[in-house]
Design an enzyme around this catalytic site. Sequence first.
Site, PDB file in Angstrom:
ATOM      1  N   LYS A  93       0.830  -1.208   0.000  1.00 22.75           N
ATOM      2  CA  LYS A  93       0.000   0.000   0.000  1.00 22.75           C
ATOM      3  C   LYS A  93       0.869   1.266   0.000  1.00 22.75           C
ATOM      4  CE  LYS A  93      -2.634   0.933   3.591  1.00 22.75           C
ATOM      5  NZ  LYS A  93      -3.559   0.680   4.678  1.00 22.75           N
ATOM      6  N   GLY A 332      20.542  -0.871 -27.922  1.00 23.77           N
ATOM      7  CA  GLY A 332      21.243   0.081 -28.794  1.00 23.77           C
ATOM      8  C   GLY A 332      22.755  -0.055 -28.730  1.00 23.77           C
TER       9      GLY A 332
HETATM   10  C1  1AE Z   1      17.133  -3.834 -22.459  1.00 27.40           C
HETATM   11  C2  1AE Z   1      16.818  -5.042 -23.303  1.00 27.40           C
HETATM   12  C3  1AE Z   1      17.371  -4.971 -24.676  1.00 27.40           C
HETATM   13  C4  1AE Z   1      16.742  -5.949 -25.625  1.00 27.40           C
HETATM   14  O1  1AE Z   1      16.111  -6.901 -25.240  1.00 27.40           O
HETATM   15  C5  1AE Z   1      16.852  -5.739 -27.035  1.00 27.40           C
HETATM   16  O2  1AE Z   1      16.065  -6.477 -27.807  1.00 27.40           O
HETATM   17  C6  1AE Z   1      17.732  -4.855 -27.602  1.00 27.40           C
HETATM   18  O3  1AE Z   1      17.824  -4.754 -28.937  1.00 27.40           O
HETATM   19  P1  1AE Z   1      18.839  -3.769 -29.624  1.00 27.40           P
HETATM   20  O4  1AE Z   1      20.228  -4.226 -29.314  1.00 27.40           O
HETATM   21  O5  1AE Z   1      18.578  -2.398 -29.078  1.00 27.40           O
HETATM   22  O6  1AE Z   1      18.533  -3.875 -31.086  1.00 27.40           O
END
Ligand code: 1AE
Length: 405
Positions: A93, A332
Amino acid sequence: MSGYCTATYRCFDDKADFAKKAQAIAVGLTVGSWTDLPEAQKANMEKHLGVVKSVEVHEADAAGERYADIQIAYPDINFSRDIPALLVTIFGKLSMDGRIKLLDVDFSDGFLSAFPGPKFGLPGIRELLGVHDRPLLMSIFKSVVGHDLSALREQFYQQALGGVDLIKDDEILFENPLTPIEKRVEACMEAARQASEQTGQKLLYAVNLTGPTSGLADQARKAIRAGANSLLFNVLAYGFDALHELSSNPDISVPIAAHPAMAGAFYPSPHYGISAPLLLGKLMRIAGADLSLFPSPYGSVVMPKAENMAVKAALLDPSLPVRPSMPVPSAGIHPGIVPLIWQDFGLDVVVNAGGGIHGHPLGTAAGGQAFRQAIEAVMAGESLHERAERHPELKQAIELWGVKQ
Ligand code: 1AE
């Protein structure tokens, strides 16, 4: 304090009496009411009462906000030894009651004794792969929905040829008629064998475990019977207890990679939710994640550096009596980011990429090779630009994505 789990909160309020507020939480989340109880009942209830350990008031921080860090110890006898019971006690809660964030939990030895933690953890993953002297490399399937088995198999094969150590399903690939889990595992493990004839490498394939909670253990057994040597699991969508059940099940004899999907609903606000080091570090680890994925400070989904280092520290903290989980900063990531990962995480990390592998101008296999070349460069103390002179895969990768400073 033995026999107690201690929660640390950050509570924001312009004028509250924080000492009073802390006392109200300690009583409200345990015995409910204290002052109104007759003396005899007080004596009986004493062992159930929460204890305020500290209240540190910060009159105005850099953002001009007034807050307090409050520590409250909760008696173990109030809750069963499972994560749902603990979380509901300390932040059920309360999580909806004003601007308050759960920063950390110091578990009692008694509570921790119910958690065997990761079956493999960092050392076990390295042992399975036979790789002890460099950061590991993981590739993520991309573009998986709507594809059939042969398309998936080919994508797996190209990833494996790139020299990656692990391949994970995309977290959005669920049980479906085109690529059901057993068939997917059989096809991909066959591709893994074929690729290993060329690379000489071992490979873990983390297949996504999905479907209703009641069927997860059966799904996992089915996947393992079909040859799965690792699992991916969307922990926060199911709850930590589902991970704990899977990781402590003796039949589930493969490492589990914890995906952070939905974590953004919990940790990014300074005022609400659960801190990233607790959510994606400590809790993932005690629930049994062999690998924990989380956003990095450098890629497309960004977590501030200090928070990120605290997640890493929680996954590796030697004072927890369970195996360390492998940190997997993600999202990324491209080869030009490898020097930063090396600088901040060192040897014990999984470099994880999807788009940064499949988006390589020379194709998926070259994408993996560019990462391996980047890892070799940083370990040799060489710049990516220098190494790229001898390796066209790395050269093209850094021409496309650059080298992040
Ligand atoms: C934080 C999880 C990242 C993930 O699962 C994922 O699919 C990343 O893909 P890219 O490396 O950004 O293409």
